[in-house]
Design a protein around this motif. Structure first.
Motif, PDB file in Angstrom:
ATOM      1  N   ALA A  67       0.810  -1.142  -0.068  1.00  0.00           N
ATOM      2  CA  ALA A  67       0.041   0.207  -0.112  1.00  0.00           C
ATOM      3  C   ALA A  67       0.752   1.239  -0.016  1.00  0.00           C
ATOM      4  O   ALA A  67       0.590   2.203  -0.726  1.00  0.00           O
ATOM      5  CB  ALA A  67      -0.886  -0.166   1.297  1.00  0.00           C
ATOM      6  N   ARG A  68       1.902   1.275   0.778  1.00  0.00           N
ATOM      7  CA  ARG A  68       2.794   2.356   0.803  1.00  0.00           C
ATOM      8  C   ARG A  68       3.561   2.797  -0.594  1.00  0.00           C
ATOM      9  O   ARG A  68       3.558   3.726  -0.940  1.00  0.00           O
ATOM     10  CB  ARG A  68       3.775   2.414   1.870  1.00  0.00           C
ATOM     11  CG  ARG A  68       3.285   2.122   3.199  1.00  0.00           C
ATOM     12  CD  ARG A  68       4.423   1.488   4.163  1.00  0.00           C
ATOM     13  NE  ARG A  68       5.044   0.145   3.855  1.00  0.00           N
ATOM     14  CZ  ARG A  68       5.764  -0.323   4.456  1.00  0.00           C
ATOM     15  NH1 ARG A  68       6.425   0.399   5.583  1.00  0.00           N
ATOM     16  NH2 ARG A  68       6.229  -1.570   4.022  1.00  0.00           N
ATOM     17  N   THR A  98       1.185   3.926  -3.251  1.00  0.00           N
ATOM     18  CA  THR A  98       0.843   5.404  -2.995  1.00  0.00           C
ATOM     19  C   THR A  98       2.051   6.173  -3.529  1.00  0.00           C
ATOM     20  O   THR A  98       1.648   7.059  -4.036  1.00  0.00           O
ATOM     21  CB  THR A  98       0.763   5.560  -1.459  1.00  0.00           C
ATOM     22  OG1 THR A  98      -0.262   4.994  -0.852  1.00  0.00           O
ATOM     23  CG2 THR A  98       0.604   7.332  -1.303  1.00  0.00           C
ATOM     24  N   SER A 111       1.544   5.964  -7.252  1.00  0.00           N
ATOM     25  CA  SER A 111       0.578   6.843  -7.813  1.00  0.00           C
ATOM     26  C   SER A 111       0.803   8.304  -7.811  1.00  0.00           C
ATOM     27  O   SER A 111       0.363   9.164  -8.575  1.00  0.00           O
ATOM     28  CB  SER A 111      -0.683   6.666  -6.921  1.00  0.00           C
ATOM     29  OG  SER A 111      -1.204   5.257  -6.684  1.00  0.00           O
ATOM     30  N   ALA A 112       1.699   8.758  -6.635  1.00  0.00           N
ATOM     31  CA  ALA A 112       1.899  10.189  -6.669  1.00  0.00           C
ATOM     32  C   ALA A 112       2.919  10.612  -7.675  1.00  0.00           C
ATOM     33  O   ALA A 112       2.858  11.466  -8.391  1.00  0.00           O
ATOM     34  CB  ALA A 112       2.565  10.381  -5.451  1.00  0.00           C
ATOM     35  N   LYS A 172       4.416  11.534   2.046  1.00  0.00           N
ATOM     36  CA  LYS A 172       3.065  11.214   1.806  1.00  0.00           C
ATOM     37  C   LYS A 172       2.629   9.736   2.057  1.00  0.00           C
ATOM     38  O   LYS A 172       1.586   9.422   2.352  1.00  0.00           O
ATOM     39  CB  LYS A 172       3.101  10.925   0.046  1.00  0.00           C
ATOM     40  CG  LYS A 172       2.839  12.500  -0.600  1.00  0.00           C
ATOM     41  CD  LYS A 172       2.906  12.559  -2.062  1.00  0.00           C
ATOM     42  CE  LYS A 172       2.759  13.846  -2.587  1.00  0.00           C
ATOM     43  NZ  LYS A 172       1.205  14.058  -2.349  1.00  0.00           N
ATOM     44  N   VAL A 173       3.843   8.777   2.232  1.00  0.00           N
ATOM     45  CA  VAL A 173       3.501   7.309   2.452  1.00  0.00           C
ATOM     46  C   VAL A 173       3.763   7.287   4.201  1.00  0.00           C
ATOM     47  O   VAL A 173       3.536   6.124   4.724  1.00  0.00           O
ATOM     48  CB  VAL A 173       4.452   6.499   1.802  1.00  0.00           C
ATOM     49  CG1 VAL A 173       3.933   6.709   0.497  1.00  0.00           C
ATOM     50  CG2 VAL A 173       5.732   6.856   1.944  1.00  0.00           C
TER      51      VAL A 173
END
Length: 305
Positions: free
Chosen positions: A198-199, A202, A205-206, A223-224
């Motif tokens: 998940a991290r 993320t 995706s950024a 962000k993570v």
């Protein structure tokens, strides 16, 4: 952002379904590497697929994909005599049904996906030579379980517009096969493991946001919710490259796409992607893509057959 969708759009996947046919034994096809990713979906019966001397038994509900177009054979028995797949397709196009002698052995849907098999993005580069998915083992609700019956039905449909429907369904099929593979592979490292973390997802995706390649290591770590050192180490262990290298690679792959699909000058593209001079952009492009920016606009660089 959706990294997998971004990547598939970037490599420009095109799809085609050749046929859905009943094969009566004995039957066997040999399929050469034509520069396409080939697939076979077994609807009924079974088949034996052989690639590089490794044999796998397919049963009803199984689908095999050769993401890099590996040469292979598929048939009802290892001893059956193989007919070149190009001859099978040509015969079908001319109304000559292949493998119609003997008892019914197998019903299959076969086709291919066209994209740049040598694309440098790690999620394409690290695809295996062969993916076998056994739909009976997939969890309820998996998209493939609903998609495959639609493809089977539409390939038998002669209604107006069926060709376009099949094209869209087969594109969804390719995406669904890859997604199912990413979700079920037991690899602990590699870009597919990165999609499951998940991290890291993320962070990916950024980076895939418009101009997301400009995020610093500190920005991404924040962000993570990780320390800079822990994030950098985790990202590299899963993705095989640092966050900074991934961001630069992604930026230049997007720049390559811009050069291929627009009339912008190299200077304009260099500026769009954060380079102050065309010469700096050209050096970076050559280092990561392997050719000069001007070369991607020549016919020599265009994708295979």
């Amino acid at each position: 952002m959706d990294p997998l969708s971004d990547i598939l759009e970037l490599v420009g996947v095109q799809s085609s379904i050749y046929f859905q046919k009943d094969f009566c034994g004995p039957w066997k096809m040999s399929v050469d590497n034509t520069g396409f990713a080939q697939f076979h979906f077994v609807i009924r019966g079974g088949a034996i697929v052989d690639s590089d001397g490794a044999q796998s038994l397919l049963s009803a509900g199984d689908i095999v994909l050769f993401p890099k177009g590996a040469t292979h054979t598929i048939g009802d028995h290892p001893a059956s005599i193989a007919t070149p797949g190009t001859e099978v397709i040509a015969g079908l196009q001319n109304g000559a049904e292949p493998f119609i002698q003997g008892p019914l052995a197998t019903t299959m849907v076969c086709g291919h996906f066209e994209y740049d098999l040598s694309h440098p993005h790690p999620m394409i580069r690290h695809l295996p030579n062969q993916i076998i998915l056994r739909t009976n083992d997939l969890p309820m609700g998996n998209l493939l379980l609903g998609l495959l019956p639609l493809i089977v039905r539409e390939t038998k449909n002669s209604a107006q517009g069926s060709r376009v429907v099949i094209q869209h369904l087969s594109y969804a099929l390719f995406t669904s096969i890859l997604r199912a593979y990413f979700e079920t592979t037991d690899a602990d490292v590699g870009p597919y493991a990165g999609l499951r973390d998940a991290r890291i997802l993320t962070a990916l995706s950024a980076i895939h946001e418009p101009q997301g390649w400009s995020y610093s290591l500190v920005d991404l770590a924040q962000k993570v919710g990780m320390s800079r050192s822990s994030f950098a180490a985790t990202f590299k262990s899963l993705m095989g490259q640092s966050p900074g290298d991934y961001a630069v690679n992604w930026k230049l792959l997007k720049a390559k796409q811009t050069l291929e699909t627009t009339q912008k000058t190299i200077e304009q593209v260099a500026y769009d992607y954060g380079y102050s001079t065309a010469s700096a952009f050209t050096r970076a492009f050559r280092e990561h893509i392997g050719v000069n920016p001007s070369f991607v606009r020549t016919p020599v660089f265009k994708r295979g057959p």
